[in-house]
Design an enzyme around this catalytic site. Structure first.
Site, PDB file in Angstrom:
ATOM      1  N   HIS A  57       0.815  -1.222   0.000  1.00 49.81           N
ATOM      2  CA  HIS A  57       0.000   0.000   0.000  1.00 49.81           C
ATOM      3  C   HIS A  57       0.848   1.272   0.000  1.00 49.81           C
ATOM      4  O   HIS A  57       0.404   2.316  -0.491  1.00 49.81           O
ATOM      5  CB  HIS A  57      -0.927   0.006   1.214  1.00 49.81           C
ATOM      6  CG  HIS A  57      -1.870  -1.144   1.224  1.00 49.81           C
ATOM      7  ND1 HIS A  57      -3.048  -1.158   0.507  1.00 49.81           N
ATOM      8  CD2 HIS A  57      -1.800  -2.353   1.840  1.00 49.81           C
ATOM      9  CE1 HIS A  57      -3.667  -2.316   0.686  1.00 49.81           C
ATOM     10  NE2 HIS A  57      -2.927  -3.057   1.493  1.00 49.81           N
ATOM     11  N   ALA A 135      -8.445  -4.412   8.150  1.00 48.08           N
ATOM     12  CA  ALA A 135      -8.260  -2.965   8.323  1.00 48.08           C
ATOM     13  C   ALA A 135      -9.054  -2.150   7.304  1.00 48.08           C
ATOM     14  O   ALA A 135      -8.835  -0.950   7.163  1.00 48.08           O
ATOM     15  CB  ALA A 135      -6.778  -2.614   8.222  1.00 48.08           C
ATOM     16  N   ASN A 213      -4.309 -14.692   6.979  1.00 48.56           N
ATOM     17  CA  ASN A 213      -4.846 -13.457   7.542  1.00 48.56           C
ATOM     18  C   ASN A 213      -6.173 -13.099   6.877  1.00 48.56           C
ATOM     19  O   ASN A 213      -6.302 -13.154   5.650  1.00 48.56           O
ATOM     20  CB  ASN A 213      -3.829 -12.320   7.367  1.00 48.56           C
ATOM     21  CG  ASN A 213      -2.593 -12.557   8.211  1.00 48.56           C
ATOM     22  OD1 ASN A 213      -2.581 -12.328   9.412  1.00 48.56           O
ATOM     23  ND2 ASN A 213      -1.546 -13.062   7.575  1.00 48.56           N
ATOM     24  N   ARG A 221     -11.155 -30.515  10.485  1.00 47.05           N
ATOM     25  CA  ARG A 221     -12.444 -30.882   9.884  1.00 47.05           C
ATOM     26  C   ARG A 221     -13.064 -29.730   9.094  1.00 47.05           C
ATOM     27  O   ARG A 221     -14.130 -29.908   8.502  1.00 47.05           O
ATOM     28  CB  ARG A 221     -13.423 -31.356  10.975  1.00 47.05           C
ATOM     29  CG  ARG A 221     -13.134 -32.775  11.461  1.00 47.05           C
ATOM     30  CD  ARG A 221     -14.253 -33.329  12.313  1.00 47.05           C
ATOM     31  NE  ARG A 221     -14.339 -32.651  13.598  1.00 47.05           N
ATOM     32  CZ  ARG A 221     -13.686 -33.038  14.698  1.00 47.05           C
ATOM     33  NH1 ARG A 221     -12.881 -34.101  14.640  1.00 47.05           N
ATOM     34  NH2 ARG A 221     -13.813 -32.371  15.826  1.00 47.05           N
ATOM     35  N   ASP A 268       2.832  -6.258   1.972  1.00 50.76           N
ATOM     36  CA  ASP A 268       1.597  -5.622   2.461  1.00 50.76           C
ATOM     37  C   ASP A 268       1.948  -4.363   3.251  1.00 50.76           C
ATOM     38  O   ASP A 268       1.284  -4.017   4.225  1.00 50.76           O
ATOM     39  CB  ASP A 268       0.766  -6.585   3.307  1.00 50.76           C
ATOM     40  CG  ASP A 268      -0.682  -6.122   3.476  1.00 50.76           C
ATOM     41  OD1 ASP A 268      -1.106  -5.223   2.733  1.00 50.76           O
ATOM     42  OD2 ASP A 268      -1.379  -6.647   4.370  1.00 50.76           O
TER      43      ASP A 268
END
Length: 367
Positions: A57, A135, A213, A221, A268
């Site tokens: 970003h 976020a 994340n 399972r 990120d």
């Protein structure tokens, strides 16, 4: 330019003493093709391809979502100085008019050799699951909309390479059917179960946004999106390996589970990357960064404050073989957005994005 005596990273993951020849910023086969005979002696150094960050970003006090071309240039200059030579600025979930302005700025950067080359845009949101928003601002989340995607892509000059999609929300499967041949669809920010994620992959979504994340955990399972991605041999998965988002044991296990071909390291990173501890912004929300950990007021992790090169070094420090770490930060991300014919290795004909590093991967020079 001629780079001599370096241990050059090969496409099979080995290092070989080899001379590299560069003409007009392209790797060429022979010295006879080189007009500038300047020699760089790389003896005692490893020679790596420039890194490819497909999910970031911002950095150094600026964010792509600021819609500021000069700020983007500062980001690109910071990234190149830290070994990232190919870059996909990444948007957040924001109002439609703001996204149009943000995407349009990509066309104003132009040729900027001092910084990383923009290879495309990563559109993270707004087609997310509110229950796994992370976020992102819930009020700006919207249903998947192919025409809205195309409108934004047009504002960017058709530069969007990745778009994040929650496959469990209304309209998601239809979105995949319509645009999977136009853009790489990345599944993420979702509470999708295994069956839903697998169906999305069968329809053409073969990428996962920051694995582990903003998704259901891998349970014995209820394997969820993580299990579906493991089963889909075409699927590539992003990992933020800053030592905060994912435990080192899980990083090692994920490399074993997916193999060296399918992991895409990402930063990120947000605007606090490269900055002092303090308060910053991400997607219109206040973020506090302390010791490289960035969080919202409620404690939610909000991107990272680490560049991709440091993430790659951390992966090696966690016990992943060097060659696998390098592949995951060069070849794999380049393949994931369809630019491996241009960058991602040091083969003849590709861009001469070249890093000189020590044996312990300390970055010495970016060429």
């Amino acid at each position: 330019m001629i780079i001599k005596n370096g241990e050059v990273f090969q496409e099979d993951g080995s290092f070989q003493i080899q001379d590299l020849y560069v003409e007009n910023h392209k790797i060429v086969a022979t010295e006879a093709e080189v007009t500038d005979k300047t020699v760089i002696d790389a003896k005692g150094l490893k020679v790596l391809p420039g890194l490819v960050d497909v999910h970031s970003h911002g950095a150094f006090g600026h964010d792509f979502s600021d819609a500021d071309p000069e700020g983007l240039k500062i980001i690109l200059k910071y990234e190149k100085s830290h070994g990232v030579t190919s870059y996909c600025p990444t948007s957040m979930t924001l109002p439609a008019e703001e996204l149009k302005e943000i995407f349009a700025t990509i066309k104003t950067v132009g040729d900027f050799p001092e910084g990383a080359t923009v290879r495309g845009i990563n559109m993270e949101g707004p087609f997310l699951d509110p229950k796994k928003k992370g976020a992102h601002v819930e009020g700006y989340i919207r249903k998947p909309d192919a025409e809205f995607f195309r409108e934004l892509n047009a504002y960017s000059g058709n530069m969007v390479k990745l778009v994040t999609l929650a496959p469990n929300v209304e309209g998601a499967m239809e979105f995949i059917d319509e645009v999977h041949n136009e853009v790489c669809i990345s599944l993420g920010h979702t509470g999708a179960d295994y069956e839903t994620a697998s169906e999305a992959m069968r329809r053409g979504a073969h990428h996962v946004t920051h694995l582990y994340n903003a998704m259901q955990p891998l349970a014995h399972r209820a394997p969820g999106l993580i299990g579906a991605a493991s089963d889909d041999e075409q699927c590539m998965v992003e990992m933020i390996c800053d030592g905060i988002h994912i435990h080192p044991s899980v990083i090692r296990g994920t490399f074993r589970m997916f193999g060296p071909e399918r992991i895409v390291l990402i930063s990120d990173s947000m605007m606090a990357t490269g900055m002092e501890n303090g308060t910053y912004q991400l997607g219109g929300q206040e973020v506090t960064m302390k010791d490289c950990k960035a969080t919202l007021k409620d404690g939610t992790i909000a991107g990272s404050a680490t560049n991709l090169y440091d993430c790659m070094r951390k992966v090696v420090s966690f016990g992943v073989p060097v060659e696998e770490a390098v592949f995951s930060a060069t070849r794999n991300p380049a393949k994931s957005i369809g630019i491996y014919d241009e960058v991602g290795s040091l083969s003849v004909g590709k861009e001469a994005d070249i890093l000189l590093v020590t044996d312990d991967l300390e970055l010495k020079k970016v060429l």
